[in-house]
Enzyme design. Sequence first.
Site, PDB file in Angstrom:
ATOM      1  N   HIS A 111       0.846  -1.208   0.000  1.00  0.00           N
ATOM      2  CA  HIS A 111       0.000   0.000   0.000  1.00  0.00           C
ATOM      3  C   HIS A 111       0.878   1.254   0.000  1.00  0.00           C
ATOM      4  O   HIS A 111       0.639   2.193  -0.750  1.00  0.00           O
ATOM      5  CB  HIS A 111      -0.919  -0.036   1.222  1.00  0.00           C
ATOM      6  CG  HIS A 111      -1.571   1.274   1.535  1.00  0.00           C
ATOM      7  ND1 HIS A 111      -2.438   1.909   0.657  1.00  0.00           N
ATOM      8  CD2 HIS A 111      -1.476   2.102   2.620  1.00  0.00           C
ATOM      9  CE1 HIS A 111      -2.846   3.054   1.209  1.00  0.00           C
ATOM     10  NE2 HIS A 111      -2.281   3.195   2.382  1.00  0.00           N
ATOM     11  N   ASP A 128       1.384   6.452   7.079  1.00  0.00           N
ATOM     12  CA  ASP A 128       0.643   5.723   8.110  1.00  0.00           C
ATOM     13  C   ASP A 128       1.484   5.381   9.344  1.00  0.00           C
ATOM     14  O   ASP A 128       1.008   4.669  10.227  1.00  0.00           O
ATOM     15  CB  ASP A 128       0.060   4.425   7.513  1.00  0.00           C
ATOM     16  CG  ASP A 128      -1.162   4.685   6.631  1.00  0.00           C
ATOM     17  OD1 ASP A 128      -1.961   5.592   6.961  1.00  0.00           O
ATOM     18  OD2 ASP A 128      -1.314   3.993   5.602  1.00  0.00           O
ATOM     19  N   GLU A 135       0.051   6.820  12.717  1.00  0.00           N
ATOM     20  CA  GLU A 135      -1.243   6.237  13.055  1.00  0.00           C
ATOM     21  C   GLU A 135      -1.146   4.764  13.450  1.00  0.00           C
ATOM     22  O   GLU A 135      -1.800   4.303  14.371  1.00  0.00           O
ATOM     23  CB  GLU A 135      -2.168   6.375  11.833  1.00  0.00           C
ATOM     24  CG  GLU A 135      -3.628   6.221  12.142  1.00  0.00           C
ATOM     25  CD  GLU A 135      -4.464   6.601  10.924  1.00  0.00           C
ATOM     26  OE1 GLU A 135      -4.493   7.801  10.586  1.00  0.00           O
ATOM     27  OE2 GLU A 135      -5.061   5.713  10.313  1.00  0.00           O
ATOM     28  N   ASP A 136      -0.320   4.017  12.732  1.00  0.00           N
ATOM     29  CA  ASP A 136      -0.356   2.550  12.859  1.00  0.00           C
ATOM     30  C   ASP A 136       0.902   1.909  13.425  1.00  0.00           C
ATOM     31  O   ASP A 136       0.954   0.684  13.529  1.00  0.00           O
ATOM     32  CB  ASP A 136      -0.607   1.921  11.471  1.00  0.00           C
ATOM     33  CG  ASP A 136      -1.967   2.282  10.910  1.00  0.00           C
ATOM     34  OD1 ASP A 136      -2.869   2.592  11.703  1.00  0.00           O
ATOM     35  OD2 ASP A 136      -2.130   2.267   9.678  1.00  0.00           O
TER      36      ASP A 136
HETATM   37 ZN    ZN Z   1      -2.705   4.691   3.881  1.00  0.00          ZN
END
Ligand code: ZN
Length: 179
Positions: free
Chosen positions: A35, A62, A65-66
Amino acid sequence: MLTGIRLVSEAAELAARRHLGQQRKGRGDEPYINHLAEVANLLSSATNGEDAELVAAGWLHDTLEDTETAFDELSLRFGPRVAGLVEECTDDMKLSKRERRQKQIEDAPAKSPGAKLIKTADKISNVRARIFPSPTREQREELADYVAWAAKVVASCRGVSAALDSLFDEAVANAQSVL
Ligand code: ZN
Protein backbone atom coordinates in the site's frame (compact mmCIF):
# COMPACT_ATOMS: atom_id res chain seq x y z
CA MET A 1 19.21 16.95 6.25
CA LEU A 2 18.62 14.23 3.67
CA THR A 3 17.33 15.22 0.25
CA GLY A 4 16.27 13.60 -3.03
CA ILE A 5 16.74 9.89 -3.52
CA ARG A 6 18.49 9.57 -0.14
CA LEU A 7 15.47 11.02 1.62
CA VAL A 8 13.01 8.80 -0.25
CA SER A 9 14.99 5.61 0.26
CA GLU A 10 15.47 6.24 4.01
CA ALA A 11 11.74 6.85 4.30
CA ALA A 12 10.93 3.65 2.41
CA GLU A 13 13.24 1.62 4.61
CA LEU A 14 11.86 3.03 7.85
CA ALA A 15 8.30 2.41 6.65
CA ALA A 16 9.16 -1.19 5.72
CA ARG A 17 10.63 -1.83 9.17
CA ARG A 18 7.88 -0.12 11.14
CA HIS A 19 5.03 -1.81 9.26
CA LEU A 20 6.74 -5.21 9.36
CA GLY A 21 4.22 -8.03 9.73
CA GLN A 22 1.19 -5.81 9.06
CA GLN A 23 -1.25 -6.76 6.32
CA ARG A 24 -3.38 -4.38 4.34
CA LYS A 25 -7.12 -4.75 4.02
CA GLY A 26 -8.56 -6.08 0.78
CA ARG A 27 -7.62 -8.21 -2.16
CA GLY A 28 -4.75 -10.68 -2.13
CA ASP A 29 -3.72 -10.34 1.53
CA GLU A 30 -0.91 -8.05 0.47
CA PRO A 31 1.71 -6.91 2.98
CA TYR A 32 1.12 -3.36 4.19
CA ILE A 33 4.25 -2.11 2.47
CA ASN A 34 2.53 -2.70 -0.91
CA HIS A 35 0.00 0.00 0.00
CA LEU A 36 2.78 2.43 0.93
CA ALA A 37 4.71 1.68 -2.28
CA GLU A 38 1.58 2.32 -4.33
CA VAL A 39 0.82 5.63 -2.58
CA ALA A 40 4.45 6.82 -2.86
CA ASN A 41 4.57 5.89 -6.53
CA LEU A 42 1.27 7.66 -7.29
CA LEU A 43 2.69 10.80 -5.64
CA SER A 44 6.00 10.52 -7.49
CA SER A 45 4.20 10.12 -10.78
CA ALA A 46 1.72 12.95 -10.10
CA THR A 47 4.58 15.37 -9.38
CA ASN A 48 6.86 13.98 -12.10
CA GLY A 49 9.45 13.01 -9.50
CA GLU A 50 10.02 16.63 -8.52
CA ASP A 51 8.93 16.52 -4.88
CA ALA A 52 11.05 14.07 -2.91
CA GLU A 53 9.62 15.26 0.43
CA LEU A 54 6.10 14.49 -0.73
CA VAL A 55 7.13 10.99 -1.88
CA ALA A 56 8.93 10.39 1.43
CA ALA A 57 5.77 11.49 3.27
CA GLY A 58 3.83 9.03 1.10
CA TRP A 59 6.02 6.17 2.31
CA LEU A 60 5.59 7.35 5.90
CA HIS A 61 1.97 8.48 5.84
CA ASP A 62 0.64 5.72 8.11
CA THR A 63 3.58 5.48 10.55
CA LEU A 64 2.18 7.84 13.21
CA GLU A 65 -1.24 6.24 13.06
CA ASP A 66 -0.36 2.55 12.86
CA THR A 67 3.16 2.07 14.27
CA GLU A 68 5.35 3.07 17.20
CA THR A 69 6.72 6.18 15.55
CA ALA A 70 6.77 9.71 16.99
CA PHE A 71 6.37 13.03 15.20
CA ASP A 72 9.70 14.27 16.61
CA GLU A 73 11.53 11.27 15.20
CA LEU A 74 10.13 11.96 11.73
CA SER A 75 10.90 15.66 12.03
CA LEU A 76 14.48 15.00 13.10
CA ARG A 77 15.19 12.41 10.41
CA PHE A 78 13.16 13.72 7.49
CA GLY A 79 12.59 17.39 8.27
CA PRO A 80 9.60 19.45 9.39
CA ARG A 81 7.72 19.41 6.07
CA VAL A 82 7.72 15.61 5.77
CA ALA A 83 6.72 15.21 9.43
CA GLY A 84 4.02 17.88 9.04
CA LEU A 85 2.55 16.17 5.97
CA VAL A 86 2.40 12.83 7.79
CA GLU A 87 0.77 14.50 10.79
CA GLU A 88 -1.84 16.11 8.53
CA CYS A 89 -2.75 12.63 7.28
CA THR A 90 -2.95 11.06 10.75
CA ASP A 91 -6.30 10.32 12.39
CA ASP A 92 -6.87 10.74 16.10
CA MET A 93 -7.07 7.09 17.11
CA LYS A 94 -8.83 8.02 20.35
CA LEU A 95 -11.94 8.68 18.25
CA SER A 96 -14.25 5.94 16.97
CA LYS A 97 -14.01 4.86 13.33
CA ARG A 98 -17.22 6.73 12.59
CA GLU A 99 -15.92 9.94 14.21
CA ARG A 100 -12.57 9.64 12.42
CA ARG A 101 -14.32 9.29 9.08
CA GLN A 102 -16.53 12.32 9.76
CA LYS A 103 -13.51 14.36 10.83
CA GLN A 104 -11.66 13.50 7.60
CA ILE A 105 -14.59 14.87 5.59
CA GLU A 106 -14.73 18.05 7.69
CA ASP A 107 -10.98 18.67 7.82
CA ALA A 108 -10.07 17.92 4.18
CA PRO A 109 -10.78 21.42 2.75
CA ALA A 110 -8.22 23.05 5.09
CA LYS A 111 -5.39 20.58 4.39
CA SER A 112 -2.20 21.69 2.62
CA PRO A 113 -1.91 20.87 -1.11
CA GLY A 114 0.61 18.11 -0.33
CA ALA A 115 -1.66 16.50 2.26
CA LYS A 116 -4.54 16.63 -0.24
CA LEU A 117 -2.40 14.72 -2.74
CA ILE A 118 -1.48 12.08 -0.13
CA LYS A 119 -5.11 11.68 0.91
CA THR A 120 -6.23 11.27 -2.70
CA ALA A 121 -3.46 8.74 -3.45
CA ASP A 122 -4.36 6.86 -0.26
CA LYS A 123 -8.01 6.63 -1.28
CA ILE A 124 -7.09 5.50 -4.83
CA SER A 125 -4.99 2.68 -3.38
CA ASN A 126 -7.64 1.69 -0.85
CA VAL A 127 -10.50 1.66 -3.35
CA ARG A 128 -8.43 -0.44 -5.79
CA ALA A 129 -7.60 -2.97 -3.06
CA ARG A 130 -11.27 -3.42 -2.16
CA ILE A 131 -12.34 -4.37 -5.69
CA PHE A 132 -12.71 -8.15 -5.76
CA PRO A 133 -13.40 -9.77 -9.15
CA SER A 134 -16.34 -11.80 -7.78
CA PRO A 135 -17.19 -10.06 -4.53
CA THR A 136 -19.20 -11.63 -1.74
CA ARG A 137 -22.12 -9.62 -0.43
CA GLU A 138 -20.00 -8.49 2.49
CA GLN A 139 -17.14 -7.39 0.21
CA ARG A 140 -19.62 -5.51 -1.99
CA GLU A 141 -21.09 -3.69 1.01
CA GLU A 142 -17.65 -2.83 2.35
CA LEU A 143 -16.61 -1.47 -1.06
CA ALA A 144 -19.81 0.58 -1.49
CA ASP A 145 -19.42 2.02 2.00
CA TYR A 146 -15.74 2.84 1.48
CA VAL A 147 -16.26 4.45 -1.94
CA ALA A 148 -19.14 6.63 -0.71
CA TRP A 149 -17.03 7.96 2.15
CA ALA A 150 -13.77 8.30 0.17
CA ALA A 151 -15.57 10.33 -2.53
CA LYS A 152 -16.63 12.86 0.10
CA VAL A 153 -13.05 13.27 1.37
CA VAL A 154 -11.57 13.46 -2.13
CA ALA A 155 -14.22 16.03 -3.18
CA SER A 156 -12.40 18.53 -0.94
CA CYS A 157 -8.92 17.46 -2.09
CA ARG A 158 -9.46 18.00 -5.83
CA GLY A 159 -7.71 20.56 -7.98
CA VAL A 160 -4.10 19.94 -6.97
CA SER A 161 -3.33 17.18 -9.47
CA ALA A 162 -5.63 16.49 -12.42
CA ALA A 163 -3.85 13.15 -12.91
CA LEU A 164 -4.63 11.92 -9.39
CA ASP A 165 -8.17 13.27 -9.55
CA SER A 166 -8.83 11.23 -12.67
CA LEU A 167 -7.15 8.10 -11.27
CA PHE A 168 -9.52 8.36 -8.32
CA ASP A 169 -12.50 8.68 -10.67
CA GLU A 170 -11.23 5.67 -12.60
CA ALA A 171 -10.93 3.60 -9.40
CA VAL A 172 -14.48 4.59 -8.42
CA ALA A 173 -15.78 3.65 -11.89
CA ASN A 174 -14.07 0.26 -11.61
CA ALA A 175 -15.59 -0.20 -8.16
CA GLN A 176 -19.04 0.68 -9.46
CA SER A 177 -18.72 -1.92 -12.20
CA VAL A 178 -18.66 -4.70 -9.57
CA LEU A 179 -21.27 -3.16 -7.24
ZN1 ZN B 1 -2.71 4.69 3.88
